[in-house]
Design an enzyme around this catalytic site. Sequence first.
Site, short mmCIF file in Angstrom:
data_model
loop_
_atom_site.label_atom_id
_atom_site.label_comp_id
_atom_site.label_asym_id
_atom_site.label_seq_id
_atom_site.Cartn_x
_atom_site.Cartn_y
_atom_site.Cartn_z
CD GLU A 89 -2.63 1.05 2.81
OE1 GLU A 89 -3.97 1.41 2.67
OE2 GLU A 89 -2.14 0.56 3.44
CE LYS A 135 -7.49 0.38 3.59
NZ LYS A 135 -6.45 1.59 4.09
CB CYS A 171 -3.94 -1.62 4.74
SG CYS A 171 -3.00 -1.38 6.25
#
Length: 270
Positions: A43, A114, A157
């Site tokens: 990321e 995300k 993440c």
Amino acid sequence: MKSYLAAAIQMTSVPDLQKNLAQAEEFIDLAVRQGVQLLGLPENFSFMGEEKDKLAQASIIAQQTETFLKQMAQRYQITILGGGFPVPVDSTSKVYNTALLVDPNGQEIGRYHKVHLFDVNVPDGNTYQESSTVMAGRELPPVYVSPTLGKIGLSICYDVRFPELYRDLAAREADVVFIPAAFTAFTGKDHWQVLLQARAIENTYYIIAPAQTGTNYARRQTHGHAMIVDPWGTILADAGDKPGVAIAEIKPTRLEQVRRQMPSLQHRVF
């Protein structure tokens, strides 16, 4: 699907796009020289800095990062995941935190925005408000079906704390799932490894987790330990706390073995 080598790259990205892309290319070259066919970058791999600086350069970062990923995949003839970079959202002042999967022809085969944003007051005194500059995605991550690499799922993440997302990937029969991250040093020391192992064990698939490490800018410190975890939860490779590459073999026979020995997904009631 046959056995192949995969890599999780670990970087210390900084607020310098060109420097980060040069570092990424070095690690891609290193991995390919060892025979890697599937590779993930962490990321924020192409830019990691203050939010205002990220927003000011977002269009350039997005354009150059996407071009870079396609060029690297084509040049080295591998499949690459760019684990998270800002892509401007039309008619807003925000960006999507975007993961992009590219095949050896330089073609986009998967894109994910995300969905879980990191808005947390960490006990070490740092406060993170990802939603102040990032628009949450509205769709579950894709699973790309590769005849040679298996079924590849995406995530980013903070998603790792939401097991329902990974159960959905399992329901779509993912074999390998990426979890590229820039995990904070404070939370990473206690939670990073156990969360990766949990997601692998409960869903019986491989986890490839590229990571940021060290001091990226100002007080922003990341945990490192890019890993590849097998479906039994065994850590096959760990990059430690320095920039580098974690490499391990993805084996269809291991997937079959674990799923046969522990057929928990077949026993689900809810």
